[in-house]
Design an enzyme around this catalytic site. Structure first.
Site, PDB file in Angstrom:
ATOM      1  N   LYS A  48      15.760  43.741  22.324  1.00  0.00           N
ATOM      2  CA  LYS A  48      15.865  42.304  22.595  1.00  0.00           C
ATOM      3  C   LYS A  48      15.374  41.554  21.256  1.00  0.00           C
ATOM      4  CE  LYS A  48      16.824  41.767  25.796  1.00  0.00           C
ATOM      5  NZ  LYS A  48      18.283  42.308  26.038  1.00  0.00           N
ATOM      6  N   SER A  49      15.770  41.884  20.208  1.00  0.00           N
ATOM      7  CA  SER A  49      15.398  41.288  19.123  1.00  0.00           C
ATOM      8  C   SER A  49      16.751  40.358  18.357  1.00  0.00           C
ATOM      9  CB  SER A  49      15.018  42.254  17.811  1.00  0.00           C
ATOM     10  OG  SER A  49      13.883  42.773  18.455  1.00  0.00           O
ATOM     11  N   GLY A  50      17.577  40.256  19.308  1.00  0.00           N
ATOM     12  CA  GLY A  50      18.981  39.530  18.877  1.00  0.00           C
ATOM     13  C   GLY A  50      20.072  40.410  18.195  1.00  0.00           C
ATOM     14  N   THR A  52      22.547  41.302  19.707  1.00  0.00           N
ATOM     15  CA  THR A  52      23.979  40.786  20.194  1.00  0.00           C
ATOM     16  C   THR A  52      24.349  39.883  19.190  1.00  0.00           C
ATOM     17  OG1 THR A  52      23.150  41.319  22.657  1.00  0.00           O
ATOM     18  CG2 THR A  52      25.176  40.328  22.369  1.00  0.00           C
ATOM     19  N   HIS A 112      18.860  51.663  18.495  1.00  0.00           N
ATOM     20  CA  HIS A 112      17.491  51.432  18.649  1.00  0.00           C
ATOM     21  C   HIS A 112      16.970  52.352  18.015  1.00  0.00           C
ATOM     22  CE1 HIS A 112      18.805  47.494  20.732  1.00  0.00           C
ATOM     23  NE2 HIS A 112      18.894  48.259  22.020  1.00  0.00           N
ATOM     24  N   ARG A 134      11.812  41.284  15.623  1.00  0.00           N
ATOM     25  CA  ARG A 134      11.510  39.880  16.223  1.00  0.00           C
ATOM     26  C   ARG A 134       9.897  39.786  16.679  1.00  0.00           C
ATOM     27  NH1 ARG A 134      14.205  37.528  21.856  1.00  0.00           N
ATOM     28  NH2 ARG A 134      13.905  35.251  21.126  1.00  0.00           N
ATOM     29  N   SER A 142      11.404  38.499  26.299  1.00  0.00           N
ATOM     30  CA  SER A 142      12.919  38.593  26.552  1.00  0.00           C
ATOM     31  C   SER A 142      13.158  39.848  27.397  1.00  0.00           C
ATOM     32  CB  SER A 142      13.343  38.585  25.160  1.00  0.00           C
ATOM     33  OG  SER A 142      14.910  38.812  25.270  1.00  0.00           O
ATOM     34  N   TYR A 200      14.571  37.983  13.365  1.00  0.00           N
ATOM     35  CA  TYR A 200      15.142  36.955  14.131  1.00  0.00           C
ATOM     36  C   TYR A 200      14.725  35.584  13.808  1.00  0.00           C
ATOM     37  CZ  TYR A 200      16.673  34.641  18.615  1.00  0.00           C
ATOM     38  OH  TYR A 200      17.044  33.971  19.531  1.00  0.00           O
ATOM     39  N   ARG A 268      20.273  34.353  26.842  1.00  0.00           N
ATOM     40  CA  ARG A 268      19.279  33.642  27.574  1.00  0.00           C
ATOM     41  C   ARG A 268      18.946  32.306  26.789  1.00  0.00           C
ATOM     42  NH1 ARG A 268      13.601  33.087  28.898  1.00  0.00           N
ATOM     43  NH2 ARG A 268      13.187  34.315  27.101  1.00  0.00           N
TER      44      ARG A 268
HETATM   45  P1  A3P Z   1      15.786  35.546  24.587  1.00  0.00           P
HETATM   46  O1  A3P Z   1      15.461  36.295  26.115  1.00  0.00           O
HETATM   47  O2  A3P Z   1      14.664  35.078  24.127  1.00  0.00           O
HETATM   48  O3  A3P Z   1      16.491  34.163  25.154  1.00  0.00           O
HETATM   49  P2  A3P Z   1      19.255  41.533  22.288  1.00  0.00           P
HETATM   50  O4  A3P Z   1      20.771  41.146  21.956  1.00  0.00           O
HETATM   51  O5  A3P Z   1      18.733  42.513  21.056  1.00  0.00           O
HETATM   52  O6  A3P Z   1      19.133  42.053  23.551  1.00  0.00           O
HETATM   53  O7  A3P Z   1      18.502  40.561  22.331  1.00  0.00           O
HETATM   54  C1  A3P Z   1      18.634  39.225  23.199  1.00  0.00           C
HETATM   55  C2  A3P Z   1      17.826  38.050  22.921  1.00  0.00           C
HETATM   56  O8  A3P Z   1      18.808  37.531  21.710  1.00  0.00           O
HETATM   57  C3  A3P Z   1      17.723  37.115  23.955  1.00  0.00           C
HETATM   58  O9  A3P Z   1      16.620  36.236  23.577  1.00  0.00           O
HETATM   59  C4  A3P Z   1      19.112  36.232  23.778  1.00  0.00           C
HETATM   60  O10 A3P Z   1      19.066  34.990  24.555  1.00  0.00           O
HETATM   61  C5  A3P Z   1      19.177  36.134  22.375  1.00  0.00           C
HETATM   62  N1  A3P Z   1      20.305  35.715  21.825  1.00  0.00           N
HETATM   63  C6  A3P Z   1      21.685  36.354  22.418  1.00  0.00           C
HETATM   64  N2  A3P Z   1      22.692  35.840  21.602  1.00  0.00           N
HETATM   65  C7  A3P Z   1      22.136  34.985  20.657  1.00  0.00           C
HETATM   66  C8  A3P Z   1      22.830  34.080  19.847  1.00  0.00           C
HETATM   67  N3  A3P Z   1      24.217  33.982  19.884  1.00  0.00           N
HETATM   68  N4  A3P Z   1      21.959  33.438  19.071  1.00  0.00           N
HETATM   69  C9  A3P Z   1      20.491  33.349  19.168  1.00  0.00           C
HETATM   70  N5  A3P Z   1      19.964  34.287  20.138  1.00  0.00           N
HETATM   71  C10 A3P Z   1      20.782  34.953  20.799  1.00  0.00           C
END
Ligand code: A3P
Length: 302
Positions: A48-50, A52, A112, A134, A142, A200, A268
């Site tokens: 959940k640190s970005g 993706t 991870h 993050r 998240s 992040y 999100r």
């Molecule tokens: P939030 O839930 O705070 O919105 P991961 O990819 O490690 O699972 O992390 C998911 C987090 O990254 C989510 O945070 C998501 O919205 C955010 N995220 C996904 N794509 C993104 C992008 N293109 N730019 C910025 N944040 C992004």
């Protein structure tokens, strides 16, 4: 020790780190059998640190000579970043390790796992590791939203307060969060040519600068001409959360073997400080104290 988890999947502790239970056997298999190449690029992240987002960024940087980064016809507009840049454990879960051998170099693989649990060949091969973490409070919030979206019918989510207590005790995918960050932090100081440590929040603040930094680190720096032509800005746009959210497969697709992951759950708000909407000031104080104590003297701060 075994725990029912922060949402609905059980966790178990292995050598100080908390694993989603279904990932422990594949992780151990990876440690024993994965053969890394010096040209591999490993993206190691805290969940959940970005992940993706950075998958999309690194994929477009490394492949920019094959795929022009302008907003048309790029693989990222037709496929999920998780398919372009798979998790190593997903390959093992699907039992498709043989495909690893035929993957062209540079192979882009994500994990991870904590640094000390990475397959030894990743440490020894000379390949590059990009690490992303993050602010723990935002990552926790998240994760809650993510698990909520993933919740199988008939399962009950662990109450927020209870899962926050667990988080403070270190229960998080591959947590304790602070130990995970510290391992990579120390390694990035010891071997800066091997591990690039990113946050992040830094990507949000200066994405252009960090894309340049990634290009240098990965051995494919941006030329003056590319900078002039606006290639970096194109990558920023291509990987923007609104662009990615609207890609069909990211809206509607699913992947995963043990748990079915809706691709849309990876996108999100994508902001900083959303924790303030969910975590009380007292809870924040508690977690801040833990973070301060754990990171004390390391030079790493949030
Ligand atoms: P939030 O839930 O705070 O919105 P991961 O990819 O490690 O699972 O992390 C998911 C987090 O990254 C989510 O945070 C998501 O919205 C955010 N995220 C996904 N794509 C993104 C992008 N293109 N730019 C910025 N944040 C992004």
């Amino acid at each position: 020790p075994r725990h029912k988890g922060l949402g609905f999947t059980p966790y178990c502790k292995y050598q100080n780190f908390w694993y989603p239970e279904h990932l422990l056997p594949v992780s151990l298999a990876m440690q024993d059998t994965f053969e890394s190449r010096p040209s591999d690029v490993i993206l190691a992240t805290m969940a959940k640190s970005g992940t993706t987002w950075l998958k999309a960024i690194v994929f477009s940087i490394v492949n920019r000579y094959r795929y022009a980064t302008a907003l048309n016809n790029h693989p990222l507009l037709n496929s999920s970043p998780h398919d372009c840049f798979p998790f190593l454990h997903s390959i093992y879960e699907k039992n498709s390790q043989n495909n690893l051998e035929s993957m062209p170099s540079p192979r882009l693989l994500a994990e991870h796992l904590p640094f000390s649990h990475l397959p030894t060949s990743i440490i020894d091969s000379g390949c590059k590791i990009v690490y992303l973490c993050r602010n723990p409070k935002d990552a926790f919030v998240s994760l809650r939203h993510y698990l909520d979206k993933m919740m199988p019918i008939g399962c009950e989510m662990t109450p927020f307060d209870e899962s926050f207590d667990l988080f403070c005790e270190g229960v998080f995918p591959f947590g304790p969060f602070w130990d995970h960050m510290l391992e990579y932090w120390k390694e990035s100081i010891k071997s800066p040519q091997k591990v690039l440590f990113l946050k992040y929040e830094d990507l949000k603040e200066d994405l252009v600068g960090n894309i340049e930094r990634l290009g240098e680190f990965l051995g494919c720096p941006f030329s003056v001409d590319e900078v002039k032509r606006g290639v970096i800005e194109e990558i920023v746009k291509l990987c923007n959360i609104e662009t990615m959210k609207n890609v069909k497969i990211n809206k509607e697709g699913e992947h995963g073997k043990f748990v079915s992951f809706k691709n849309s759950a990876f996108f999100r708000k994508g902001g900083i400080g959303d924790w303030k909407e969910h975590i009380t000031p007292d809870m924040a104080k508690r977690i801040d104290m833990i973070i301060e104590q754990k990171l004390h003297g390391s030079g790493l701060t949030f």
